[in-house]
Design a protein around this motif. Sequence first.
Motif, short mmCIF file in Angstrom:
data_model
loop_
_atom_site.label_atom_id
_atom_site.label_comp_id
_atom_site.label_asym_id
_atom_site.label_seq_id
_atom_site.Cartn_x
_atom_site.Cartn_y
_atom_site.Cartn_z
N ASP A 208 -25.98 -14.58 39.39
CA ASP A 208 -25.46 -13.36 40.00
C ASP A 208 -25.30 -12.26 38.97
OD1 ASP A 208 -24.85 -13.37 42.89
OD2 ASP A 208 -23.64 -15.13 42.43
N GLU A 209 -24.73 -12.63 37.83
CA GLU A 209 -24.44 -11.64 36.79
C GLU A 209 -25.72 -11.05 36.21
OE1 GLU A 209 -21.11 -14.81 36.46
OE2 GLU A 209 -23.16 -14.64 37.21
N ILE A 210 -26.76 -11.87 36.09
CA ILE A 210 -28.04 -11.38 35.56
C ILE A 210 -28.66 -10.36 36.52
CG2 ILE A 210 -30.42 -12.10 35.11
CD1 ILE A 210 -29.20 -14.63 33.76
N ILE A 211 -28.65 -10.67 37.81
CA ILE A 211 -29.17 -9.71 38.79
C ILE A 211 -28.32 -8.44 38.76
CG2 ILE A 211 -29.62 -9.26 41.23
CD1 ILE A 211 -30.05 -12.29 41.59
N TYR A 212 -27.01 -8.61 38.65
CA TYR A 212 -26.10 -7.46 38.65
C TYR A 212 -26.40 -6.52 37.48
CZ TYR A 212 -21.75 -4.78 38.60
OH TYR A 212 -20.83 -3.76 38.62
N LEU B 57 -39.26 -11.41 32.47
CA LEU B 57 -38.36 -11.47 31.31
C LEU B 57 -37.97 -12.92 31.06
CD1 LEU B 57 -36.10 -8.46 32.37
CD2 LEU B 57 -38.16 -8.40 30.94
N PRO B 58 -38.42 -13.52 29.95
CA PRO B 58 -38.23 -14.95 29.73
C PRO B 58 -37.04 -15.31 28.84
CG PRO B 58 -39.82 -14.13 28.16
CD PRO B 58 -39.34 -12.93 28.97
N LYS B 59 -36.67 -16.58 28.91
CA LYS B 59 -35.82 -17.26 27.91
C LYS B 59 -34.40 -16.71 27.76
CE LYS B 59 -39.22 -19.94 26.29
NZ LYS B 59 -40.30 -19.58 27.24
N MET B 60 -33.94 -15.89 28.70
CA MET B 60 -32.58 -15.36 28.55
C MET B 60 -31.54 -16.46 28.76
SD MET B 60 -32.25 -11.52 29.97
CE MET B 60 -33.48 -11.42 31.25
N GLU B 61 -30.40 -16.30 28.09
CA GLU B 61 -29.33 -17.29 28.19
C GLU B 61 -28.01 -16.71 28.66
OE1 GLU B 61 -29.00 -20.30 25.34
OE2 GLU B 61 -31.16 -20.49 25.02
N SER B 62 -27.96 -15.41 28.94
CA SER B 62 -26.70 -14.83 29.42
C SER B 62 -26.95 -13.49 30.08
CB SER B 62 -25.71 -14.64 28.27
OG SER B 62 -26.03 -13.49 27.51
N HIS B 63 -25.97 -13.05 30.87
CA HIS B 63 -26.07 -11.73 31.50
C HIS B 63 -26.01 -10.61 30.47
CE1 HIS B 63 -21.71 -12.14 31.03
NE2 HIS B 63 -21.60 -10.84 31.24
N LEU B 64 -25.44 -10.89 29.30
CA LEU B 64 -25.42 -9.86 28.25
C LEU B 64 -26.83 -9.60 27.71
CD1 LEU B 64 -22.21 -10.94 26.29
CD2 LEU B 64 -22.43 -9.19 28.08
N GLU B 65 -27.67 -10.62 27.72
CA GLU B 65 -29.06 -10.42 27.34
C GLU B 65 -29.81 -9.63 28.40
OE1 GLU B 65 -30.84 -14.12 26.10
OE2 GLU B 65 -29.07 -14.68 24.92
N ALA B 66 -29.45 -9.82 29.66
CA ALA B 66 -30.02 -9.00 30.74
C ALA B 66 -29.54 -7.55 30.62
CB ALA B 66 -29.63 -9.58 32.10
N ARG B 67 -28.29 -7.37 30.23
CA ARG B 67 -27.76 -6.02 30.03
C ARG B 67 -28.55 -5.30 28.94
NH1 ARG B 67 -21.48 -5.79 28.84
NH2 ARG B 67 -21.51 -6.52 31.01
#
Length: 546
Positions: free
Chosen positions: A264-268, A218-228
């Motif tokens: 941490d937040e992205i993994i979470y 998963l590329p180019k993310m800039e925040s944990h909200l994008e991971a969510r």
Amino acid sequence: MPTPYQPERTLQDVNILGELNNDTRKVLSKEVSVFLAVLHRAFNGRRKELLKRREIRQAELDKGNLLDFLPETKHIRENDTWKGAPPAPGLVDRRIEITGPTDRKMVVNALNSDVWTYMADFEDSNAPTWDNMINGQLNLYDAIRKQVDFKQGEKEYKLRTDRTLPTLIARARGWHLEEKHFTVDGEPISGSLFDFGIYFYNNAEELVKRGTGPYYYLPKMESHLEARLWNDVFNLAQDYIGMRRGTIRGTVLIETIPAAFEMDEIIYELRDHSSGLNCGRWDYIFSVIKRFRQNSNFVLPDRSAVTMTVPFMDAYVKLLIKTCHRRGVHAMGGMAAQIPIKNDKEANEKAMENVRADKLREVRAGHDGTWVAHPALATIAAEVFNEHMPTPNQFHIRREEVQVSPQDLLNMNVPGKITEEGIRKNLNIGLGYMEGWLRGVGCVPINYLMEDAATAEVSRSQLWQWCKHGVPTAEGKKLDKNYALQLLKEQAQELEKSAPKGNKYQLAAKYFATQVTGEDYAEFLTSLLYNEITNTDSSPTPAMKL
């Protein structure tokens, strides 16, 4: 496959603006199109909101503000009890990963390489023409079913049968990109959802049957909200086909400076689907320059001086490894972009020794695996990792002694100079990559390095930054708009002289000229150029007629 949706109703206002044939129709069927439409309608609004958040954050950085760890997620960072998912089948040992685009020859060669995984790339090394994207999906579909063998001229390309093939991981495009050849309700679908959706719907059950699963970078993310958002996409997709949640796994490339403050937040957010983080080194350097381009304190020297051992890169690597191992997931190393130099033994030995030193640094730091761009480099990387990592991974190396502050991540104390040679190299790389991309080629060998979108972005952003701040070169000349455009013209003419007829150097130079003067700055080169390689003039095919 069971589905609660009514296909004909769901496919209203869904159109395909690219050509299909009997082969590609099997990967973009009516059922796949229904699934894509469901994904678009469920998630495209949130995607656009998150992209707007990037603009808001950029405006704050342009005012001189800096980044910091988020106070509202402190409880996640300080909680030692939660973990990511245990490694999935085929992802326990990932010591050597080869990366490259999804053309049929690359797919066969990559899967035949002596590596542990193959990242099949729909993103930075793949120019997103319709043919590249849809045929890339077909190539992976066939490879998973071991039906990908083909003949080119007198040469046959066949999958090896003497060993287990590397685990396949697909890299979808970033949230910022769209696929204009597939529209839903008059809007182009997200490139991320298009790439993810076709690969998942066609192959998820088959991959599980064969002992692995639907795995993604998963590329180019800039925040944990994008991971969510990705996690919600995964859950919907698994529910849609009746697959157990947690079967999908995603490895996030930490290749933007904002994401480095939210590891941490992205993994979470992805924890039940997480398979770790990766040091996307070139995109990371690009992001640092891009996000702080208005700040003269972030001016960097020639690209060759920005190594993995400079303060801000060293801090990023240490924090990533510590974070991943604390959460029980993989910490993947970066790309060795070298290509063997066949006609110069001495130069080749020096280049390969640099690869060896880079991989030794990574394995000693605690990385669980690394990337190579060429099969010949896999042997070198494997020798280093096999010697220094006798276990399948290094989760047991916790790096608890590491303490990384915001100041460490933003420490731009990088020794080096800005030279005319460095300017010309950046121009050559940018022009060379853009010219290839405009012809539909997403990775280009330049000076025995495999250059892709990330390295071209570093070159482009450095030139913009140097011009914006009027930096003097080591030779004593101030880099301004006129000087930059003069050198650009010279380099474009030089490259065009030795290029075949029909090359696109002048078109590349036209676009590049808008990006190197410290004035206009496109968020991504790929977005800037995308309309040049789209062909949506043909009559649309209503998806319900597939």
